[in-house]
Design a protein around this motif. Structure first.
Motif, mmCIF file in Angstrom:
data_model
loop_
_atom_site.group_PDB
_atom_site.id
_atom_site.type_symbol
_atom_site.label_atom_id
_atom_site.label_comp_id
_atom_site.label_asym_id
_atom_site.label_seq_id
_atom_site.Cartn_x
_atom_site.Cartn_y
_atom_site.Cartn_z
ATOM 1 N N ASN A 1 8.018 -5.801 4.728
ATOM 2 C CA ASN A 1 9.138 -6.102 3.847
ATOM 3 C C ASN A 1 9.424 -7.715 3.644
ATOM 4 N N VAL B 1 14.212 -9.189 0.297
ATOM 5 C CA VAL B 1 13.112 -8.252 0.270
ATOM 6 C C VAL B 1 12.300 -8.335 -1.047
ATOM 7 N N SER C 1 8.657 0.730 3.253
ATOM 8 C CA SER C 1 8.791 -0.680 3.570
ATOM 9 C C SER C 1 9.421 -0.667 5.025
ATOM 10 N N PRO D 1 14.801 -2.561 4.226
ATOM 11 C CA PRO D 1 13.410 -1.621 4.526
ATOM 12 C C PRO D 1 13.866 -0.478 4.880
#
Length: 704
Positions: A253, A263, A274, A421
């Protein structure tokens, strides 16, 4: 024949390349549309002075060629050529770290039968030391898109600045020796896309991704990224395409936390897994001065753990030029000057035991590299207190459990407003293999391979499962940590529970509820999730009523029973009154009981007033054969009323407006601009947009 897809993505915020002399040979990356089938033969016949390096067609159509500018210009006129780039290189110096005396580590989950047997894992990175005793049994093959050969060995001292990152990543996934990886019987395939000192281009990274897909990898690990918070960069598109072709792709991430919207691509890819980083057990180092003043030491990613147990001598210097010839056994306190990379290179030559960097500059903008000594950063105010306390200090430690790493990048993602994420994994002080031994590193680069290893275990259990099914299975059974202090935007679904994912009593599709962006005063948004019952008995689903919040009203499904072997879709409705909201960014968890388990469903909602990056991904590239002309591309999160581009000097004494446009759609905006003369003093490219009557701007430095 090995193929190579070549399309350049600027990994740093901006890179303004120098124009080379016309008689110099260089590499060019040419994108094409409707290219003839016998393209290679045509190029070899009609362009004898151009060398065809690589041809690619799996992810996108492109060709890499080498030659002099005057010969490339002829090829540029072909009707099937759409875009041409001069290939750029990027270099990040890395220090070689090794420590053969570190203890053993076992990352394979307890009580899990699967070991990753017969699962092919592609590691796209700096290469792998396949001679390492812990990796040689599982290493199968690979490819080097830097040197274009079949030897993906890490860069050695003889070849340049040595690397170790890929070996560390591979050990987390599938080491088998002193270190036991998550999937110790998985087959490792290495794809070297970054050369000496971590040098490479996005052309090489996408080339490696294409090679891995063509080679039939079952899962691919990408522990790399940039800071462009957009979902449609070339890297993101390539990752999504790889997943569509049936290969799960796990992406770090990023290490730009703790702020929101940090991100970067390709972790922004919708279809990627992620991964953020947390510490199951973390020893927070701090210095307590005589006046009870506490200084928390923020650990720099990719440096070893700060673990000094005795008093240490402190030497304060104002610049690297003041360093003595030998500074062994000392901790250096220094203000950030020049670049972080230059500072660390100078300090490493002198032999310091550790470094404390102080600055008011955002450390998220520093270019972190792997180092063999601990590095921490503090504020200027803390540095003044530390200097006044004397020439010695003692480090104390506070034990923290299940805490998200400060450096772990947070979501959401602009434009599609998704939360990233998707999941988190251990990424702080992770012991793994490096050339010649073992080392502890930290970063989301260490968390991603942990998830890659877990996916290898699931693939062994169910080799026919699609990437979407595997992702849903892992996320379905993840649990958030420290919900009072860590949000859904910070950690997504939370920490994976592989035992429950393998057992698979149920699977939740679209567990993360993305309500998107609200741009009306009174708006009702509906989403749905699907729960599949894999048990032989009926499964009861009961929804909990969320706590009341000003401006939002939930409408959740009634209690429902799902029959064995069937699935049920549940509508989740949210009514939003923006004039009553007390937050600009809403996020949290909705709770539902699935059978006898309480499940947390992360949700996010963005309002018009949220402080999201309206402008990102600024890229500037000279147009071949056109003097003083450049291709400018800017990513816009939404439609804007007005866009203006100007060049301004650092003292604001001179401003030159070079572009004005109105009513620009969201997404990537591209235009040709002319910069007639570059000043010898610092200049900045300013991109300014007007949206809903408000002005937003972003700037990048052109020269220094």
């Amino acid at each position: 024949m090995h193929k190579k897809f070549c399309m350049t993505l600027i990994i740093a915020l901006i890179f303004l390349p120098n124009i080379v002399q016309a008689d110099e040979e260089q590499t060019w990356i040419i994108e094409m549309e409707n290219a003839p089938e016998d393209l290679e033969a045509i190029l070899q016949k009609d362009y004898p002075f151009i060398e065809v390096l690589h041809m690619y067609d799996t992810l996108l159509e492109a060709v890499a060629v080498q030659g002099k500018e005057r010969h490339i210009e002829q090829l540029y006129e072909e009707t099937f050529v759409t875009t041409i780039h001069s290939a750029q290189t990027y270099q990040v110096p890395h220090a070689h770290t090794k420590n053969s005396a570190l203890p053993k580590a076992n990352y394979h989950p307890e009580d899990i039968e699967q070991t990753g047997k017969n699962v092919k894992v592609g590691v796209i990175d700096t290469g792998i030391d396949y001679t390492h005793a812990d990796l040689e049994a599982n290493y199968q093959a690979g490819f080097d898109t830097v040197d274009f050969d079949e030897d993906p060995m890490e860069t050695t001292v003889e070849q340049g600045v040595p690397t170790m990152h890929g070996t560390h990543v591979a050990g987390i996934i599938a080491a088998k020796g002193e270190i036991t990886g998550v999937a110790p019987d998985a087959e490792i395939y290495a794809y070297r896309a970054l050369g000496p000192g971590g040098t490479g281009t996005t052309a090489e990274i996408i080339a490696a991704l294409e090679e891995a897909v063509d080679d039939g990898m079952d899962v691919i690990n990408l522990s790399l990224g940039n800071e462009v918070n957009s979902p449609d960069s070339p890297m993101t598109e390539a990752v999504n395409r790889a997943v569509e072709l049936g290969v799960p792709v796990v992406v770090a991430n990023g290490n730009s936390g703790p702020d929101l919207w940090t991100v970067g691509s390709p972790a922004t890819a919708e279809k990627a897994m992620s991964v953020g980083a947390y510490a199951p057990v973390q020893h927070q180092p701090y210095i307590e001065l005589a006046n009870s003043y506490r200084i928390d030491l923020a650990q720099v990613p990719l440096s070893p753990a700060w673990n000094f147990s005795k008093r240490m001598p402190l030497e304060t210097v104002s610049s690297v030029e003041e360093l003595e010839k030998s500074i062994n056994d000392r901790v250096i306190l220094i203000e950030k000057e020049k670049t972080y990379l230059e500072m660390m290179a100078a300090i490493m030559e002198k032999g310091a035991s550790a470094v404390i960097v102080y600055s008011e500059e955002d450390p998220n903008s520093w270019e972190f590299v792997e180092l063999p000594i601990p590095v921490a950063y503090i504020s200027k105010d803390d540095a003044k207190q530390l200097q006044s306390a004397g020439n010695w200090f003692t480090t104390k430690y506070e034990q923290l459990t299940d805490k998200l790493a400060t450096f772990s990048s947070r979501g959401p993602v602009t434009s599609n407003w998704q939360s990233k994420p998707d999941i988190i994994a251990p990424g702080v002080n992770i012991l793994s293999t490096v050339p010649g031994g073992y080392a502890e590193l930290q970063g989301t680069s260490m968390a991603a391979p942990y998830i890659t290893g877990l996916l290898a275990l699931l693939i062994e259990k169910d080799p026919d499962a699609s990437p979407e099914e595997l992702k849903n299975r892992l996320i379905s059974h993840a649990n958030p940590i420290d919900e009072l202090n860590q949000s859904a935007i910070d950690q997504g679904a939370g920490v994976a529970d592989i035992a429950r994912s393998v057992e698979r009593k149920y699977t939740i599709k679209d567990k993360a509820i993305h309500f998107g962006k609200v741009d009306q005063d009174d708006q009702t948004i509906q989403r749905s999730i699907t729960i599949e019952n894999h048990e032989e008995d009926p499964m009861l689903v009961r929804w909990e009523i969320p706590r009341k919040q000003p401006g939002i009203q939930w409408k959740l499904p009634f209690t429902t029973e799902i029959a064995p072997g069937t699935s049920e879709s549940f509508p989740v409705e949210l009514r939003v009154s923006t004039d009553r909201l007390t937050q600009e960014l809403l996020e949290g968890y909705v709770y539902v009981s699935v059978g006898d388990e309480r499940v947390s469903l992360p949700y996010t909602l963005v309002t018009e007033e949220a402080d999201y990056p309206r402008i990102s991904g600024i890229e500037l590239e000279p147009i071949p054969f056109k003097e003083n002309k450049y291709n400018l591309s800017v990513y816009l999160a939404e439609e804007v009323e007005q866009l203006e581009v100007a060049i301004i000097s650092d003292d604001f004494s001179e401003t030159n407006s070079i572009l004005e446009e109105t009513n620009i759609n969201e997404g990537k905006f591209q235009a040709t601009i002319q910069i007639d003369e570059m000043s010898e003093s610092s200049q900045y490219l300013i991109v300014q947009v007007v949206q809903n009557g408000k002005t937003y701007s972003s700037e990048v430095q052109l020269n220094s």
